[in-house]
Design a protein around this motif. Sequence first.
Motif, PDB file in Angstrom:
ATOM      1  N   LYS A 281      22.371 -25.412 -23.329  1.00  0.00           N
ATOM      2  CA  LYS A 281      21.741 -26.462 -24.134  1.00  0.00           C
ATOM      3  C   LYS A 281      22.594 -26.795 -25.355  1.00  0.00           C
ATOM      4  N   SER A 282      23.074 -25.770 -26.049  1.00  0.00           N
ATOM      5  CA  SER A 282      23.936 -26.002 -27.213  1.00  0.00           C
ATOM      6  C   SER A 282      25.207 -26.734 -26.819  1.00  0.00           C
ATOM      7  N   ALA A 283      25.767 -26.366 -25.661  1.00  0.00           N
ATOM      8  CA  ALA A 283      26.980 -27.037 -25.176  1.00  0.00           C
ATOM      9  C   ALA A 283      26.700 -28.504 -24.858  1.00  0.00           C
ATOM     10  N   PHE A 284      25.584 -28.783 -24.179  1.00  0.00           N
ATOM     11  CA  PHE A 284      25.251 -30.162 -23.821  1.00  0.00           C
ATOM     12  C   PHE A 284      24.993 -31.015 -25.054  1.00  0.00           C
ATOM     13  N   VAL A 285      24.415 -30.412 -26.070  1.00  0.00           N
ATOM     14  CA  VAL A 285      24.056 -31.150 -27.280  1.00  0.00           C
ATOM     15  C   VAL A 285      25.247 -31.347 -28.205  1.00  0.00           C
ATOM     16  N   SER A 286      26.155 -30.351 -28.259  1.00  0.00           N
ATOM     17  CA  SER A 286      27.110 -30.356 -29.361  1.00  0.00           C
ATOM     18  C   SER A 286      28.550 -29.992 -29.025  1.00  0.00           C
ATOM     19  N   ASP A 287      28.811 -29.240 -27.942  1.00  0.00           N
ATOM     20  CA  ASP A 287      30.173 -28.727 -27.754  1.00  0.00           C
ATOM     21  C   ASP A 287      30.461 -28.431 -26.286  1.00  0.00           C
ATOM     22  N   ALA A 288      31.058 -29.382 -25.589  1.00  0.00           N
ATOM     23  CA  ALA A 288      31.375 -29.199 -24.170  1.00  0.00           C
ATOM     24  C   ALA A 288      32.375 -28.067 -23.950  1.00  0.00           C
ATOM     25  N   ASN A 289      33.190 -27.768 -24.958  1.00  0.00           N
ATOM     26  CA  ASN A 289      34.191 -26.710 -24.818  1.00  0.00           C
ATOM     27  C   ASN A 289      33.580 -25.317 -24.696  1.00  0.00           C
ATOM     28  N   LEU A 290      32.294 -25.216 -24.972  1.00  0.00           N
ATOM     29  CA  LEU A 290      31.610 -23.922 -24.892  1.00  0.00           C
ATOM     30  C   LEU A 290      31.349 -23.488 -23.448  1.00  0.00           C
ATOM     31  N   ILE A 291      31.307 -24.434 -22.529  1.00  0.00           N
ATOM     32  CA  ILE A 291      30.869 -24.144 -21.156  1.00  0.00           C
ATOM     33  C   ILE A 291      31.695 -23.059 -20.457  1.00  0.00           C
ATOM     34  N   PRO A 292      33.031 -23.079 -20.504  1.00  0.00           N
ATOM     35  CA  PRO A 292      33.787 -22.007 -19.826  1.00  0.00           C
ATOM     36  C   PRO A 292      33.471 -20.615 -20.365  1.00  0.00           C
ATOM     37  N   PHE A 293      33.172 -20.504 -21.646  1.00  0.00           N
ATOM     38  CA  PHE A 293      32.839 -19.201 -22.232  1.00  0.00           C
ATOM     39  C   PHE A 293      31.462 -18.726 -21.767  1.00  0.00           C
ATOM     40  N   ILE A 294      30.549 -19.680 -21.543  1.00  0.00           N
ATOM     41  CA  ILE A 294      29.232 -19.330 -20.991  1.00  0.00           C
ATOM     42  C   ILE A 294      29.392 -18.841 -19.563  1.00  0.00           C
ATOM     43  N   GLN A 295      30.231 -19.509 -18.815  1.00  0.00           N
ATOM     44  CA  GLN A 295      30.417 -19.166 -17.404  1.00  0.00           C
ATOM     45  C   GLN A 295      30.966 -17.762 -17.221  1.00  0.00           C
ATOM     46  N   LYS A 296      31.778 -17.297 -18.142  1.00  0.00           N
ATOM     47  CA  LYS A 296      32.332 -15.944 -18.011  1.00  0.00           C
ATOM     48  C   LYS A 296      31.607 -14.922 -18.893  1.00  0.00           C
ATOM     49  N   ASP A 297      30.449 -15.299 -19.419  1.00  0.00           N
ATOM     50  CA  ASP A 297      29.637 -14.397 -20.248  1.00  0.00           C
ATOM     51  C   ASP A 297      30.458 -13.743 -21.363  1.00  0.00           C
ATOM     52  N   ASP A 298      31.187 -14.571 -22.073  1.00  0.00           N
ATOM     53  CA  ASP A 298      31.909 -14.106 -23.258  1.00  0.00           C
ATOM     54  C   ASP A 298      30.912 -14.096 -24.417  1.00  0.00           C
ATOM     55  N   PHE A 299      30.145 -13.022 -24.510  1.00  0.00           N
ATOM     56  CA  PHE A 299      29.019 -12.979 -25.435  1.00  0.00           C
ATOM     57  C   PHE A 299      29.435 -13.203 -26.883  1.00  0.00           C
ATOM     58  N   GLN A 300      30.510 -12.561 -27.291  1.00  0.00           N
ATOM     59  CA  GLN A 300      30.914 -12.687 -28.687  1.00  0.00           C
ATOM     60  C   GLN A 300      31.195 -14.137 -29.050  1.00  0.00           C
ATOM     61  N   HIS A 301      32.021 -14.805 -28.239  1.00  0.00           N
ATOM     62  CA  HIS A 301      32.376 -16.192 -28.546  1.00  0.00           C
ATOM     63  C   HIS A 301      31.150 -17.094 -28.498  1.00  0.00           C
ATOM     64  N   VAL A 302      30.321 -16.927 -27.468  1.00  0.00           N
ATOM     65  CA  VAL A 302      29.162 -17.802 -27.303  1.00  0.00           C
ATOM     66  C   VAL A 302      28.175 -17.620 -28.454  1.00  0.00           C
ATOM     67  N   VAL A 303      27.889 -16.376 -28.811  1.00  0.00           N
ATOM     68  CA  VAL A 303      26.945 -16.129 -29.909  1.00  0.00           C
ATOM     69  C   VAL A 303      27.476 -16.730 -31.211  1.00  0.00           C
ATOM     70  N   GLU A 304      28.732 -16.482 -31.512  1.00  0.00           N
ATOM     71  CA  GLU A 304      29.286 -16.989 -32.765  1.00  0.00           C
ATOM     72  C   GLU A 304      29.301 -18.513 -32.789  1.00  0.00           C
ATOM     73  N   ARG A 305      29.676 -19.136 -31.670  1.00  0.00           N
ATOM     74  CA  ARG A 305      29.725 -20.612 -31.653  1.00  0.00           C
ATOM     75  C   ARG A 305      28.330 -21.213 -31.708  1.00  0.00           C
ATOM     76  N   CYS A 306      27.377 -20.635 -30.973  1.00  0.00           N
ATOM     77  CA  CYS A 306      26.017 -21.171 -30.985  1.00  0.00           C
ATOM     78  C   CYS A 306      25.373 -21.026 -32.358  1.00  0.00           C
ATOM     79  N   ILE A 307      25.622 -19.907 -33.026  1.00  0.00           N
ATOM     80  CA  ILE A 307      25.088 -19.744 -34.371  1.00  0.00           C
ATOM     81  C   ILE A 307      25.738 -20.748 -35.327  1.00  0.00           C
ATOM     82  N   SER A 308      27.010 -21.011 -35.148  1.00  0.00           N
ATOM     83  CA  SER A 308      27.692 -21.999 -35.975  1.00  0.00           C
ATOM     84  C   SER A 308      27.083 -23.390 -35.783  1.00  0.00           C
ATOM     85  N   ILE A 309      26.796 -23.738 -34.524  1.00  0.00           N
ATOM     86  CA  ILE A 309      26.156 -25.032 -34.234  1.00  0.00           C
ATOM     87  C   ILE A 309      24.782 -25.094 -34.875  1.00  0.00           C
TER      88      ILE A 309
END
Length: 347
Positions: free
Chosen positions: A187-215
Amino acid sequence: MKKFTISTAKPYDVIVGRDIIADAGRFIAERFEKCKVCVVTDSMVNTLFVDQVMESLKSNGFNSIRVIFPSGEHSKSLNTYAKILEALAEDYFTRTDIIVAVGGGIVGDIAGFAAATYLRGISYVQIPTTYLSAIDSSVGGKTSVNLLGGKNLVGAYWQPSLVLCDYGSFEFLPQEYILEGRAEAAKSAFVSDANLIPFIQKDDFQHVVERCISIKKSIVEADEGDRGLRQLLNFGHTIGHGIEKLSSFTVSHGQAVAKGMVVETKAAYAMGLTSYDISSDIAAILEDLGFDLSVDYSIDDLYHYALTDKKIFGDKITIVVPEAIGKCKLHKIPVSQLKEYIQLGLK
């Protein structure tokens, strides 16, 4: 370890790191004088993390009690809320004492609501232990309980004083709980940052959590009261909350929101609110992440629950209109068109 400061009316820090739960008492001691602490959790999380938190609080000079309720959406009720309040009153908690929520979104929402209302407001700390709650409900100050009529219909905006996000805790989660977080991250990727999708797909928790909190930080700071921009974060929820309720919560929040995002994207295009139909793109991403996108409920039933949506103001409802992956806008339609909107989304 990374720190975000959420600059709302009452600013607070969100600390993101690995294996920081066991040191929760030290982080809390840096922000609070020694006081009484009520640790609120559910029956599942209690067996995993709460002993560590209690021991850390004790070693840092805090006196703590523990309130445990059965895990699951059905506990997000006025009865559980009252149980927490009674525990605070029985132990003579004052306005200088605090609540610490250890668990997923249900724990955080109901503990936060208790903090918002006990003695007209005491401080609380969020320690989210699920992927979903770490990137969504633990940040932003929305607190709530459910009514029989719908989700989150009673609540308050009450910002936490500290959030401790330990992404190492996700390794204890069953796969269905990982899916919950993927839905919210998507949802965060669709709303604000398409570049987040590859990190979600590989369950890169650290990157996803930090980017989603930033958004979320940027959106919440711009619209703390949820009257405008922040409503973008409700993408998929108008339909999703209805699906949850109609399934008696056998369809989880993440699964329901994933379905809702596809329905709402189709509906927006069919109503001519955007020139681009990206519903197949959104569906493909969500299916790749592991979601079943079928919707087995009637238009009438979904319409009934959509009428309780908190984005309804007067005779209009605000809907999220996706224009591209990573770009959405808000649009108001008359409530009289809501049933048509749902019907078009289900075609």
